[in-house]
Each structure stands twice: as C-alpha cells, then as structure tokens.
Write a protein that holds these residues in place. Structure first.
Motif, PDB file in Angstrom:
ATOM      1  N   ARG A  88       1.005  -1.250   0.113  1.00 25.26           N
ATOM      2  CA  ARG A  88      -0.315  -0.089   0.028  1.00 25.26           C
ATOM      3  C   ARG A  88       0.707   1.205   0.240  1.00 25.26           C
ATOM      4  O   ARG A  88       1.786   1.235   0.309  1.00 25.26           O
ATOM      5  CB  ARG A  88      -1.185  -0.010   1.006  1.00 25.26           C
ATOM      6  CG  ARG A  88      -0.205   0.263   2.657  1.00 25.26           C
ATOM      7  CD  ARG A  88       0.102  -1.307   3.115  1.00 25.26           C
ATOM      8  NE  ARG A  88       0.380  -1.219   4.456  1.00 25.26           N
ATOM      9  CZ  ARG A  88       0.691  -2.564   5.430  1.00 25.26           C
ATOM     10  NH1 ARG A  88       0.580  -3.380   4.726  1.00 25.26           N
ATOM     11  NH2 ARG A  88       0.932  -2.336   6.724  1.00 25.26           N
ATOM     12  N   ASN A  89      -0.246   2.058  -0.042  1.00 19.98           N
ATOM     13  CA  ASN A  89       1.045   3.632  -1.116  1.00 19.98           C
ATOM     14  C   ASN A  89       0.145   4.566   0.353  1.00 19.98           C
ATOM     15  O   ASN A  89      -0.889   4.724  -0.145  1.00 19.98           O
ATOM     16  CB  ASN A  89       1.078   4.157  -1.747  1.00 19.98           C
ATOM     17  CG  ASN A  89       2.097   3.908  -2.958  1.00 19.98           C
ATOM     18  OD1 ASN A  89       3.131   3.308  -2.529  1.00 19.98           O
ATOM     19  ND2 ASN A  89       1.787   3.084  -3.598  1.00 19.98           N
ATOM     20  N   ASN A  90       0.699   4.819   1.301  1.00 16.75           N
ATOM     21  CA  ASN A  90      -0.068   5.974   2.625  1.00 16.75           C
ATOM     22  C   ASN A  90       0.695   7.903   1.443  1.00 16.75           C
ATOM     23  O   ASN A  90       1.937   7.766   1.429  1.00 16.75           O
ATOM     24  CB  ASN A  90       0.568   5.812   3.770  1.00 16.75           C
ATOM     25  CG  ASN A  90      -0.650   4.268   4.220  1.00 16.75           C
ATOM     26  OD1 ASN A  90      -1.374   4.291   3.584  1.00 16.75           O
ATOM     27  ND2 ASN A  90       0.417   4.074   5.638  1.00 16.75           N
ATOM     28  N   HIS A  91      -0.016   8.553   1.895  1.00 14.92           N
ATOM     29  CA  HIS A  91       0.143  10.285   1.282  1.00 14.92           C
ATOM     30  C   HIS A  91      -0.027  10.715   3.158  1.00 14.92           C
ATOM     31  O   HIS A  91      -1.393  11.069   3.478  1.00 14.92           O
ATOM     32  CB  HIS A  91      -1.060  10.622  -0.006  1.00 14.92           C
ATOM     33  CG  HIS A  91      -1.121   9.733  -1.063  1.00 14.92           C
ATOM     34  ND1 HIS A  91      -1.666   8.667  -1.750  1.00 14.92           N
ATOM     35  CD2 HIS A  91       0.085  10.200  -2.352  1.00 14.92           C
ATOM     36  CE1 HIS A  91      -1.276   7.522  -2.771  1.00 14.92           C
ATOM     37  NE2 HIS A  91      -0.447   9.130  -3.083  1.00 14.92           N
ATOM     38  N   ASP A  92       0.732  11.319   3.254  1.00 18.59           N
ATOM     39  CA  ASP A  92       0.907  11.886   4.061  1.00 18.59           C
ATOM     40  C   ASP A  92       1.324  13.284   3.685  1.00 18.59           C
ATOM     41  O   ASP A  92       2.058  13.836   3.213  1.00 18.59           O
ATOM     42  CB  ASP A  92       1.797  12.111   5.073  1.00 18.59           C
ATOM     43  CG  ASP A  92       2.182  10.382   5.588  1.00 18.59           C
ATOM     44  OD1 ASP A  92       1.051   9.723   5.734  1.00 18.59           O
ATOM     45  OD2 ASP A  92       3.141   9.373   5.954  1.00 18.59           O
ATOM     46  N   ILE A  93       0.524  14.714   4.551  1.00 18.21           N
ATOM     47  CA  ILE A  93       1.100  15.652   4.836  1.00 18.21           C
ATOM     48  C   ILE A  93       1.106  16.760   6.177  1.00 18.21           C
ATOM     49  O   ILE A  93       0.279  16.107   6.809  1.00 18.21           O
ATOM     50  CB  ILE A  93       0.022  16.883   4.077  1.00 18.21           C
ATOM     51  CG1 ILE A  93      -0.006  17.836   3.726  1.00 18.21           C
ATOM     52  CG2 ILE A  93      -1.930  16.708   4.692  1.00 18.21           C
ATOM     53  CD1 ILE A  93      -0.469  18.711   2.069  1.00 18.21           C
ATOM     54  N   SER A  94       2.144  17.292   6.335  1.00 22.36           N
ATOM     55  CA  SER A  94       1.879  18.086   7.561  1.00 22.36           C
ATOM     56  C   SER A  94       2.208  19.551   7.504  1.00 22.36           C
ATOM     57  O   SER A  94       2.561  19.909   5.868  1.00 22.36           O
ATOM     58  CB  SER A  94       2.927  18.058   8.008  1.00 22.36           C
ATOM     59  OG  SER A  94       3.974  18.023   7.943  1.00 22.36           O
TER      60      SER A  94
END
Length: 205
Positions: A88-94
């Motif tokens: 799986r590919n998770n997309h994270d942002i902050s």
C-alpha cells in the motif's frame, strides 16, 4: 509512504495438523503444533503468490501451487518462497503557521497539523491463519482425511489411554482441502482504512 504487506507463513489446519496424527506419522511428539508450520508443512509446486489485492475479492495466492508432502515426509520447515499481503501507499501531509507576538518573532505561537493516510486508503491489515473470521485475507489451509479406518489388525482402535475410538485417519490415504478452502483461499475478504490527524500548538518565548 510505501509499505510492503504483512508477511505470510502458511500452515495446515484440520486433519493434517493434529498432534495425534503427527505423533503417529513420525513416532514422536517432538514437533511444533500451533503457531509454527506444524508436524506436516505445506509443500509447493511453484510460487503461489499472484500479487494484487487492491480490492475485496481479489485473489493473491494460488491454492493449486500448494500440495501435501509424501507419506513419511514433513515438508519444508521454511517455505522456499517469501510472500506478503497487499502492498500500500499512504499519502501524508503536514503544515504549520506562526503567529508572531513581537517584531522580531521571538515570541510566537505555532500551529501544527499533520495528516497521515490523508486519502484513507484501505488495505488488508489483519492476518490470522487459524481463524478466517479474524483475518482480512482467507489463509486457512483446512484439510480433511481421504481415508479413515474403523479397525486395526482386525480389532478395535486403541486410543493410548485405556480406551478405544470409533475411527481414525489413515495418513497413507492422503489428505485433501475442504470445500471452503478450495473456494476462498487467498482471497481478500476485508480492507481497513485508518486516517490519523494530529494537531498541536507550540509557544516560543
């Protein structure tokens, strides 16, 4: 963030994985039953891993590549192939924002926010070899005996503790997979998503 799937280590359940059968099969109880591969481990004719698994109903393992070792053989204690569940590919942002309280920015309040798996991607997360209801991929290699005997040397079958049993599995007759295993093995049954949001305030002075 890229993550590889959960490692999968297959084992038989049912008739081919009973302690009593393995002891009769090898003449000893010095073997692993439970979380290990068992007294008789699955053998492989080819790599059963098919890949995929991006949605419920996808099949990631091929049952036809899995077989039973011959009579008197225990099968490989370590599988010759290494396979995992779905990747799986998770997309994270902050991001953060500063609010200054003086001209030089020495005193300021910083607001921070982080989003992990922001698109809430779902994937098979839980793996359980023995309980298909607790597993997101059906991995139970449930087996049944092809031939059972009701007598031994013309007399009753002793159970080893002073009594008798009506019938017992004859391992020389071989084993087969149950209908449920033939129909469902290797299929993704559930996908679970988990989005995490973190918020924080930090004051500099």
């Amino acid at each position: 963030t890229y993550q590889s799937g959960t490692p999968i280590r297959l084992q038989f359940t049912g008739a081919a994985n009973s302690t009593q059968l393995a002891q009769g099969y090898f003449g000893t109880n010095a073997l692993s039953i439970g979380n290990g591969v068992g007294g008789i481990a699955p053998a492989f004719t080819s790599n059963p891993f098919l890949g995929g698994g991006s949605k419920v109903g996808d099949k990631i393992l091929d049952l036809s590549a899995i077989t039973f070792p011959g009579v008197g053989q225990s099968g490989p204690s370590v599988a010759p192939f290494y396979f995992r569940g779905s990747n799986r590919n998770n997309h994270d942002i902050s991001f953060f924002k500063n609010f200054n309280f003086d001209a030089d920015g020495t005193k300021r309040l910083q607001f921070r926010a982080g989003f992990f798996n922001i698109f809430n991607q779902a994937f098979p997360r839980d793996i359980n070899l023995n309980n298909p209801n607790a597993s997101d991929i059906y991995l139970q290699l449930n087996t049944e005996c092809v031939r059972e005997v009701t007598t031994l040397n013309g007399g009753p079958i002793r159970n080893g503790v002073g009594g008798t049993v009506d019938r017992i599995c004859d391992p020389s007759g071989g084993f087969r997979f149950t209908n449920d295993t033939r129909d469902r093995f290797g299929k993704v049954t559930t996908q679970r998503g988990r989005r995490i949001v973190e918020v924080a305030l930090k004051f500099y002075f």
